[in-house]
Write a protein that holds these residues in place. Structure first.
Motif, short mmCIF file in Angstrom:
data_model
loop_
_atom_site.label_atom_id
_atom_site.label_comp_id
_atom_site.label_asym_id
_atom_site.label_seq_id
_atom_site.Cartn_x
_atom_site.Cartn_y
_atom_site.Cartn_z
N MET A 180 0.80 -1.21 0.00
CA MET A 180 0.00 0.00 0.00
C MET A 180 0.84 1.27 0.00
SD MET A 180 -2.82 1.38 2.68
CE MET A 180 -1.50 2.14 3.58
N SER A 181 2.05 1.20 -0.58
CA SER A 181 2.83 2.43 -0.55
C SER A 181 2.89 3.08 -1.92
CB SER A 181 4.24 2.15 -0.02
OG SER A 181 4.74 0.98 -0.63
N ASP A 182 1.89 2.80 -2.73
CA ASP A 182 1.86 3.37 -4.06
C ASP A 182 1.38 4.83 -4.05
OD1 ASP A 182 2.63 0.93 -4.93
OD2 ASP A 182 0.67 0.34 -5.72
N VAL A 183 1.61 5.47 -5.19
CA VAL A 183 1.12 6.83 -5.37
C VAL A 183 0.17 6.83 -6.57
CG1 VAL A 183 1.77 9.19 -5.98
CG2 VAL A 183 3.23 7.85 -4.43
N LEU A 184 -0.98 7.46 -6.39
CA LEU A 184 -1.92 7.63 -7.50
C LEU A 184 -2.00 9.12 -7.82
CD1 LEU A 184 -4.27 6.83 -9.43
CD2 LEU A 184 -5.80 6.97 -7.45
N ALA A 185 -1.71 9.47 -9.07
CA ALA A 185 -1.75 10.88 -9.48
C ALA A 185 -2.81 11.07 -10.56
CB ALA A 185 -0.38 11.32 -9.98
N VAL A 186 -3.62 12.10 -10.40
CA VAL A 186 -4.69 12.35 -11.37
C VAL A 186 -4.24 13.44 -12.34
CG1 VAL A 186 -7.14 12.90 -11.66
CG2 VAL A 186 -6.34 11.81 -9.54
N VAL B 243 2.73 16.53 -12.39
CA VAL B 243 2.25 15.62 -11.33
C VAL B 243 2.93 14.25 -11.46
CG1 VAL B 243 0.17 14.55 -12.31
CG2 VAL B 243 0.15 15.32 -9.97
N ILE B 244 3.38 13.92 -12.68
CA ILE B 244 4.14 12.67 -12.87
C ILE B 244 5.50 12.77 -12.15
CG2 ILE B 244 5.35 11.17 -14.53
CD1 ILE B 244 3.24 11.88 -16.60
N THR B 245 6.17 13.92 -12.34
CA THR B 245 7.47 14.10 -11.69
C THR B 245 7.32 14.08 -10.17
OG1 THR B 245 8.15 15.48 -13.53
CG2 THR B 245 9.48 15.64 -11.54
N ALA B 246 6.34 14.83 -9.67
CA ALA B 246 6.11 14.86 -8.23
C ALA B 246 5.78 13.46 -7.72
CB ALA B 246 4.98 15.83 -7.90
N ALA C 228 6.99 8.32 -5.04
CA ALA C 228 6.91 6.86 -5.08
C ALA C 228 8.29 6.25 -4.83
CB ALA C 228 6.35 6.40 -6.43
N ASP C 229 9.34 6.92 -5.26
CA ASP C 229 10.68 6.43 -4.96
C ASP C 229 10.92 6.43 -3.45
OD1 ASP C 229 11.24 6.02 -7.59
OD2 ASP C 229 12.36 7.91 -7.88
N GLU C 230 10.36 7.45 -2.80
CA GLU C 230 10.56 7.53 -1.34
C GLU C 230 9.66 6.57 -0.58
OE1 GLU C 230 10.27 11.66 -0.17
OE2 GLU C 230 11.79 12.26 -1.63
N THR C 231 8.44 6.36 -1.08
CA THR C 231 7.55 5.43 -0.39
C THR C 231 7.87 3.99 -0.77
OG1 THR C 231 5.90 5.51 -2.17
CG2 THR C 231 5.60 7.06 -0.34
N ASP D 125 9.27 10.31 4.58
CA ASP D 125 10.23 9.59 5.40
C ASP D 125 9.44 9.06 6.58
OD1 ASP D 125 12.40 8.60 6.66
OD2 ASP D 125 13.24 10.54 7.26
N ASP D 126 8.91 7.84 6.44
CA ASP D 126 8.05 7.26 7.47
C ASP D 126 6.70 7.94 7.56
OD1 ASP D 126 9.25 5.14 8.49
OD2 ASP D 126 10.16 6.12 10.23
#
Ligand SMILES: Cc1cc2nc3c(=O)[nH]c(=O)nc-3n(C[C@H](O)[C@H](O)[C@H](O)COP(=O)(O)OP(=O)(O)OC[C@H]3O[C@@H](n4cnc5c(N)ncnc54)[C@H](O)[C@@H]3O)c2cc1C
Lengths: 316, 263
Positions: free
Chosen positions: A1-7, A22-25, A30-33, A124-125
């Motif tokens: 469950m650490s994914d990112v969903l961007a609209v 929003v893709i870059t952000a 997502a790299d951090e999560t 970060d956590d």
């Protein structure tokens, strides 16, 4: 469950810039999560949009074919359904006018804490969002609790994603419940008229620092003496002192003159959106910390009522 | 119909200021009616003056100090005001959208308005989210960033323009009950007249605690924690002209000539 969903967002057949930002952000986050980046594209020509959105770092693009243009009922239901399906940790949406028309409803329905107008994201956590307050005079960091969060991001804060990705593109089926309690009936262009400030080479632009309509002739004298084109920030137009076609900014015109002389303008993000492409930006402002100085090439920290008459004299 | 307008007192920061912890030091703050709410109040008062609205009520989440600002809205023609506050609200540095939604929802349930107007955003924390969040919670229709409103009484529909980016407006028909977030420029907010200011003194501002609204302290627990506030680092490499007005203007003129835009 650490994914990112961007609209993502589009209007009149074109993806808007913020869709690539929003893709870059989302990718950074997502790299951090440690999760995947999922995109949602809702309505319009979803197939071709999905192709363009398939940039480096995107893991999946979910398309919802429903309607041509933005409709907040469709967006709300589609994002909620996708969120339920993907169960991402963070939901990113654009802090655009349309973003503000559905993101708060989505966050409320899903019971997610919402932070709007993010200019920085850190994970970060837990999620920390950087945002501004008091018209950009201060920056703040906000820690967001809970297992899942919703954030809207300010446009032009993240670079647009590039490259070609190998995302999985899939149609996402949602049963959209028709709601005709609010219906979009059309669009209207505003702000046409006699002068096209977007063509101007030298713009003298005036903001709330002018204080009263009676002070406008002073600026008009400067405009005449220098053969410039007169433009303004929003409050001047809101007050009815200048017509809408003179407004520079997010909801006004985008200008790209050789010189943009901003007089008594604070440099709010929505104003800057319209003039940051000028070759040379010059600001006259009494407040040395006004955000306009961050993007100016030259500046005068001083009172326009003292500086402008002197400047007129230089050219008479 | 009855119109409820959310009215916020916002803090404005002086040109020079200091930060104390995670707040701007109180000495550098001035309080005023939120710019966007001023337009929302005007729109509501015009709905009353032009017929369709019978009553305009304002609602504020704010401490006693905010009554000064509320009186300003009353002086401009609102009929009465509700002010929600509770010691529990002193705690968080920022009230999150959820808290504001919960508090305003409770007031809407008591007041039962047909139309709720909010400002697009507030000038201090500029979340820009309360109106739409509230609408969703209430099951009302909504429209964000409205810069033209034409209410059709026969149909009970608001014909609105939503101001999108780049000089494009979206035309939308919204059934009532609804929440609309009002953009600046939709009208010309009036100045409070002396008569209005006098009348405002006798208008009701009803204080409401969490208890009065049937809520407990849990309702205002925030998911957001403001952990730092600082002056943003300027990345500017602007050349600042030094000297008095005539010297600085002289240098500016030089640049304009150099760039070839003025002679
Ligand atoms: C959805 C949305 C869309 C928007 N679209 C736009 C848009 O398209 N364009 C736009 O401009 N804004 C837009 N805004 C509004 C924007 O957020 C700001 O409110 C606006 O740009 C502020 O205008 P300003 O700089 O003239 O006024 P202020 O922010 O009030 O700044 C006035 C400045 O004048 C300086 N000053 C005061 N007196 C003097 C003096 N005597 N001499 C010199 N300087 C002085 C002050 O120090 C201050 O920096 C939008 C807002 C929203 C929410």
């Amino acid at each position: 469950m650490s994914d990112v969903l961007a609209v993502t967002e589009h209007r009149r057949g074109e993806l808007r810039d913020v869709s690539f930002e929003v893709i870059t952000a989302g990718r950074n986050l997502a790299d951090e999560t440690g999760g995947d980046l999922h995109l949602a594209v809702i309505g319009g020509d979803t197939e071709s949009f999905a192709d363009s959105l398939n940039r480096e770092g995107v893991d999946a693009v979910h398309t919802v074919s429903e309607g041509e243009e933005f409709d907040h009922d469709v967006y709300t239901q589609a994002v909620e359904a996708l969120h339920a399906d993907l169960d991402p940790e963070v939901l990113l949406m654009p802090n655009s006018v349309n973003g503000l028309d559905y993101a708060p409803a989505v966050a409320n329905s899903l019971d997610l804490p919402l932070v709007t107008d993010a200019v920085g994201l850190d994970y970060d956590d837990g999620l920390t969002v950087t945002r501004e307050m008091y018209g950009s005079k201060v920056e703040t960091t906000v820690e967001v609790s809970g297992d899942q969060q919703a954030v809207t991001i300010r446009s032009a804060e993240w670079p647009a994603a590039e490259g070609v990705g190998d995302a999985e593109i899939a149609e996402f089926d949602v049963d959209i419940e028709a709601d005709d309690g609010s219906v979009v009936t059309g669009f209207e262009e505003v702000g046409g008229g006699d002068v096209d400030i977007s063509e101007a080479d030298f713009i003298v632009s005036i903001g709330r620092g002018i204080e009263e309509e009676d002070n406008l002739p002073l600026i008009e004298d400067l405009v005449e003496a220098t053969d410039a084109t007169l433009a303004s920030s929003r409050p001047i137009v809101d007050n009815g002192w200048l017509p809408k076609n003179r407004q520079v900014g997010q909801s006004g015109k985008v200008v790209t003159p050789t010189v943009y002389l901003a007089i008594g303008i604070s440099g709010a993000v929505q104003h800057v959106a319209g003039m940051k492409g000028a070759d040379t930006i010059i600001a006259v402002n009494t407040d040395p910390n006004a955000p306009i100085f961050d993007i100016a090439d030259y500046g005068i920290v001083g009172d326009l009522f003292e500086v402008v008459p002197e400047l007129i004299e230089e050219f008479e | 119909m009855k119109v409820l307008v959310t009215v916020k007192e916002v803090a404005e920061v002086a040109d020079d200021f200091e930060i104390a912890g995670t707040e701007v030091d109180e000495r550098y703050l001035e309080y005023d009616l939120n710019e966007w709410d001023d337009y929302a109040v005007e729109e509501a008062v015009q709905l009353k003056e032009n017929g369709p609205a019978e009553e305009v009520v304002t609602v504020t989440v704010g401490p006693e100090r905010s009554e000064e600002t509320i009186r300003m809205a009353l002086a401009k023609g609102a009929d009465r005001a509700v002010r929600v506050w509770d010691d529990a609200l002193e705690e968080p540095d920022i009230l999150d959208v959820e808290t504001k939604t919960t508090l305003l929802e409770a007031v809407v349930e008591e007041e039962d308005p047909d139309l709720v107007l909010t400002g697009v955003q507030s000038g201090d924390d500029n979340f820009g989210a309360t109106g739409v969040s509230l609408a969703d919670e209430l099951g009302f229709q909504w429209g964000a960033v409205v810069n033209a409103l034409d209410y059709d009484e026969a149909e009970n529909v608001a014909h609105v323009h939503r101001e999108l980016e780049g000089g494009v407006e979206e035309l939308t028909d919204i059934d009532l009950p609804a929440v609309l977030t009002i953009q600046t420029g939709i009208n010309e907010p009036r100045y409070a007249s002396l008569r209005g200011i006098r009348q405002a003194q006798s208008k009701e501002i009803a204080p409401k605690s969490l208890d009065d609204l049937g809520l407990d302290a849990g309702a205002v627990e925030s998911d957001l924690d403001l952990t730092a506030m600082y002056e943003p680092e300027s990345e500017s490499d602007a050349e600042i002209f030094e000297g008095d007005a005539s010297e600085t203007a002289g240098k500016l003129a030089e640049v304009l000539r150099e760039k070839g835009v003025a002679e």
